[in-house]
Enzyme design. Sequence first.
Site, PDB file in Angstrom:
ATOM      1  N   HIS A 232     -12.652 -18.036   4.612  1.00  0.00           N
ATOM      2  CA  HIS A 232     -11.860 -18.138   5.850  1.00  0.00           C
ATOM      3  C   HIS A 232     -12.067 -19.533   6.426  1.00  0.00           C
ATOM      4  O   HIS A 232     -13.164 -20.093   6.345  1.00  0.00           O
ATOM      5  CB  HIS A 232     -12.332 -17.089   6.871  1.00  0.00           C
ATOM      6  CG  HIS A 232     -11.325 -16.833   7.939  1.00  0.00           C
ATOM      7  ND1 HIS A 232     -11.201 -17.646   9.029  1.00  0.00           N
ATOM      8  CD2 HIS A 232     -10.380 -15.877   8.058  1.00  0.00           C
ATOM      9  CE1 HIS A 232     -10.228 -17.190   9.796  1.00  0.00           C
ATOM     10  NE2 HIS A 232      -9.702 -16.120   9.233  1.00  0.00           N
TER      11      HIS A 232
ATOM     12  N   ASP B 201      -8.824  -9.098   4.709  1.00  0.00           N
ATOM     13  CA  ASP B 201      -7.886  -8.670   3.663  1.00  0.00           C
ATOM     14  C   ASP B 201      -8.579  -8.044   2.465  1.00  0.00           C
ATOM     15  O   ASP B 201      -7.921  -7.506   1.576  1.00  0.00           O
ATOM     16  CB  ASP B 201      -7.069  -9.882   3.207  1.00  0.00           C
ATOM     17  CG  ASP B 201      -6.203 -10.399   4.330  1.00  0.00           C
ATOM     18  OD1 ASP B 201      -6.342 -11.570   4.703  1.00  0.00           O
ATOM     19  OD2 ASP B 201      -5.436  -9.596   4.881  1.00  0.00           O
TER      20      ASP B 201
HETATM   21  C1  SDX Z   1      -6.069 -14.627   6.800  1.00  0.00           C
HETATM   22  O1  SDX Z   1      -6.533 -18.334   9.982  1.00  0.00           O
HETATM   23  C2  SDX Z   1      -6.672 -17.107  10.172  1.00  0.00           C
HETATM   24  O2  SDX Z   1      -7.213 -16.664  11.182  1.00  0.00           O
HETATM   25  C3  SDX Z   1      -6.077 -16.209   9.105  1.00  0.00           C
HETATM   26  C4  SDX Z   1      -6.317 -14.733   9.272  1.00  0.00           C
HETATM   27  C5  SDX Z   1      -5.599 -14.181  10.478  1.00  0.00           C
HETATM   28  O3  SDX Z   1      -6.022 -13.121  10.986  1.00  0.00           O
HETATM   29  O4  SDX Z   1      -4.559 -14.768  10.881  1.00  0.00           O
HETATM   30  O5  SDX Z   1      -7.705 -14.466   9.406  1.00  0.00           O
HETATM   31  C6  SDX Z   1      -5.786 -13.936   8.085  1.00  0.00           C
HETATM   32  O6  SDX Z   1      -5.231 -15.368   6.357  1.00  0.00           O
HETATM   33  C7  SDX Z   1      -7.414 -14.429   6.133  1.00  0.00           C
HETATM   34  C8  SDX Z   1      -7.589 -15.334   4.858  1.00  0.00           C
HETATM   35  C9  SDX Z   1      -6.867 -14.650   3.712  1.00  0.00           C
HETATM   36  N1  SDX Z   1      -6.780 -15.521   2.535  1.00  0.00           N
HETATM   37  C10 SDX Z   1      -7.489 -15.248   1.406  1.00  0.00           C
HETATM   38  O7  SDX Z   1      -8.316 -14.334   1.310  1.00  0.00           O
HETATM   39  C11 SDX Z   1      -7.134 -16.153   0.235  1.00  0.00           C
HETATM   40  C12 SDX Z   1      -8.424 -16.634  -0.447  1.00  0.00           C
HETATM   41  N2  SDX Z   1      -9.102 -17.521   0.488  1.00  0.00           N
HETATM   42  C13 SDX Z   1      -8.807 -18.914   0.406  1.00  0.00           C
HETATM   43  O8  SDX Z   1      -7.659 -19.354  -0.179  1.00  0.00           O
HETATM   44  C14 SDX Z   1      -9.430 -19.764   1.502  1.00  0.00           C
HETATM   45  O9  SDX Z   1     -10.695 -19.311   1.693  1.00  0.00           O
HETATM   46  C15 SDX Z   1      -8.701 -19.818   2.827  1.00  0.00           C
HETATM   47  C16 SDX Z   1      -7.265 -20.181   2.668  1.00  0.00           C
HETATM   48  C17 SDX Z   1      -8.794 -18.499   3.527  1.00  0.00           C
HETATM   49  C18 SDX Z   1      -9.410 -20.871   3.691  1.00  0.00           C
HETATM   50  O10 SDX Z   1      -9.135 -22.087   3.110  1.00  0.00           O
HETATM   51  P1  SDX Z   1      -9.838 -23.449   3.664  1.00  0.00           P
HETATM   52  O11 SDX Z   1     -10.523 -23.236   4.947  1.00  0.00           O
HETATM   53  O12 SDX Z   1      -8.789 -24.528   3.593  1.00  0.00           O
HETATM   54  O13 SDX Z   1     -10.979 -23.685   2.639  1.00  0.00           O
HETATM   55  P2  SDX Z   1     -10.773 -24.466   1.315  1.00  0.00           P
HETATM   56  O14 SDX Z   1      -9.567 -23.950   0.597  1.00  0.00           O
HETATM   57  O15 SDX Z   1     -10.850 -25.927   1.615  1.00  0.00           O
HETATM   58  O16 SDX Z   1     -12.068 -24.010   0.489  1.00  0.00           O
HETATM   59  C19 SDX Z   1     -13.310 -24.615   0.746  1.00  0.00           C
HETATM   60  C20 SDX Z   1     -14.039 -24.524  -0.570  1.00  0.00           C
HETATM   61  C21 SDX Z   1     -13.193 -25.060  -1.738  1.00  0.00           C
HETATM   62  O17 SDX Z   1     -14.110 -25.559  -2.687  1.00  0.00           O
HETATM   63  P3  SDX Z   1     -14.354 -27.194  -2.730  1.00  0.00           P
HETATM   64  O18 SDX Z   1     -12.976 -27.825  -2.884  1.00  0.00           O
HETATM   65  O19 SDX Z   1     -15.001 -27.534  -1.410  1.00  0.00           O
HETATM   66  O20 SDX Z   1     -15.244 -27.391  -3.912  1.00  0.00           O
HETATM   67  O21 SDX Z   1     -14.304 -23.142  -0.883  1.00  0.00           O
HETATM   68  C22 SDX Z   1     -13.603 -22.782  -2.081  1.00  0.00           C
HETATM   69  C23 SDX Z   1     -12.527 -23.848  -2.322  1.00  0.00           C
HETATM   70  O22 SDX Z   1     -12.281 -23.981  -3.707  1.00  0.00           O
HETATM   71  N3  SDX Z   1     -12.978 -21.469  -1.808  1.00  0.00           N
HETATM   72  C24 SDX Z   1     -12.950 -20.455  -2.665  1.00  0.00           C
HETATM   73  C25 SDX Z   1     -12.294 -19.414  -1.961  1.00  0.00           C
HETATM   74  N4  SDX Z   1     -11.946 -19.836  -0.743  1.00  0.00           N
HETATM   75  C26 SDX Z   1     -12.361 -21.106  -0.650  1.00  0.00           C
HETATM   76  N5  SDX Z   1     -13.391 -20.311  -3.930  1.00  0.00           N
HETATM   77  C27 SDX Z   1     -13.182 -19.115  -4.501  1.00  0.00           C
HETATM   78  N6  SDX Z   1     -12.555 -18.054  -3.894  1.00  0.00           N
HETATM   79  C28 SDX Z   1     -12.110 -18.183  -2.635  1.00  0.00           C
HETATM   80  N7  SDX Z   1     -11.505 -17.137  -2.029  1.00  0.00           N
END
Ligand code: SDX
Length: 429
Positions: free
Chosen positions: A305, A363
Amino acid sequence: MSSNTTLTVDNKAVELAVNEGTIGPSVIDISKLYAQTGMFTYDPGFTSTAATESKITYIDGDKGVLLYRGYPIDQLAEHGDFLETCYLLLYGELPTAAQKADFDYRVTRHTMVHDQMNRFFTGFRRDAHPMAIMVACVGALSAFYHDSTDISDPHQRMIASMRMIAKMPTLAAMAYKYSIGQPFVYPQNDLDYTSNFLRMCFAVPAEEYKVNPVLSRALDRIFILHADHEQNASTSTVRLAGSSGANPFACIAAGIACLWGPAHGGANEAALKMLEEIGTPDRIPEFIARAKDKNDPFRLMGFGHRVYKNYDPRAKIMQKTTHEVLSELGIKDDPLLDVAMELEQIALKDDYFIEKKLYPNIDFYSGITLKAMGFPTSMFTVLFAVARTVGWIAQWSEMIEDPSQRIGRPRQLYTGPTERQYVTVAQRG
Ligand code: SDX
């Protein structure tokens, strides 16, 4: 309360105001920075940017705190119902008994949609994704309700808000019924909001439908958990669309479109598909390895998140609700739940997830619950949209009522070609 800080740009000291909120991080007001320095700030993804001031929802990502108008989400989910939460988010206070009764009455009597809306559905293929139908039909509401699209009129804004909250479940149920070739079921005014929705989804003309109160209570709680969440992507979309003066139905349609993405509201559908793809606990290590592999775009859906760097407080309540629903339905060993719980245990002990502070979000468990209730995977994000509509509307209203509100218009760092002269096709070689 505010103070000042100094930024030095090209050896020139620039005074910037620092404004404090009631809780949470203070902000550095950079609204005059471009005029003072000729420079923009740069923050793609808005990881360090407050786009607005708000009094509605507060999140502390490190402590795993979520407050709606100051009330902790677990207390609202435990003791209240969804329409009480809608009232709180819209008006800022918990309703008295009389206010709640009046609010429930008003919402209940806006649940029908204009009967010509039915014709939209016959234009869609039966296998159209219900989120595509919701984007289309919610936007189309502005073609029917011209008496509540003047955003400068508080009364029209209130009517539009009631209509949106009341009609989303009806449109969502119609999208589901259309996808399975069953006739639409009209709302019934003697049912509460969520029971009405369950009946519109699962009743058939051929027999009496009895709402299961345990399932209705569980879904009502799920709606509370999803109602609002500060300035998330879809809420920011609604605010930006609304800042141009677009009507509320069009703004909510924009929010639905944004929510559909798998990184946002589409994650509940994606998370369940991921659990189904994993299939059995013994395949979890393969997927954990893929999630860590930089060259593999795979991510653990339902994990991570932008704000919560600790457990998503909603996920805890969601997990409890999942167990309640499975037990009420007599589902003893759900293979998806087994995979989910094993995956959670493994991931929470894995250095990669600990270091990157990746915890299950709301989720991760919602899909298992909704599937057990009988909803197809394609309806999961639609249910999220039904719940989040009140958050979008409350945030949109707060923006419209803000006298300092202006159209949102971000700038950019340009790295494209500098000016060059046109050449004719003959000269292009
Ligand atoms: C919702 O914003 C909100 O409040 C949203 C929400 C709401 O109520 O409105 O809470 C609802 O959207 C919840 C989130 C649902 N999405 C997912 O579950 C999809 C999987 N999660 C990710 O795609 C990610 O964690 C996000 C999109 C939720 C957050 O993305 P960020 O903050 O931009 O973080 P990032 O993509 O920059 O990741 C940081 C690091 C990365 O590694 P590095 O590039 O630093 O090496 O963490 C890794 C990412 O690769 N990473 C993951 C991961 N999520 C982040 N690696 C594996 N699995 C994951 N799920």
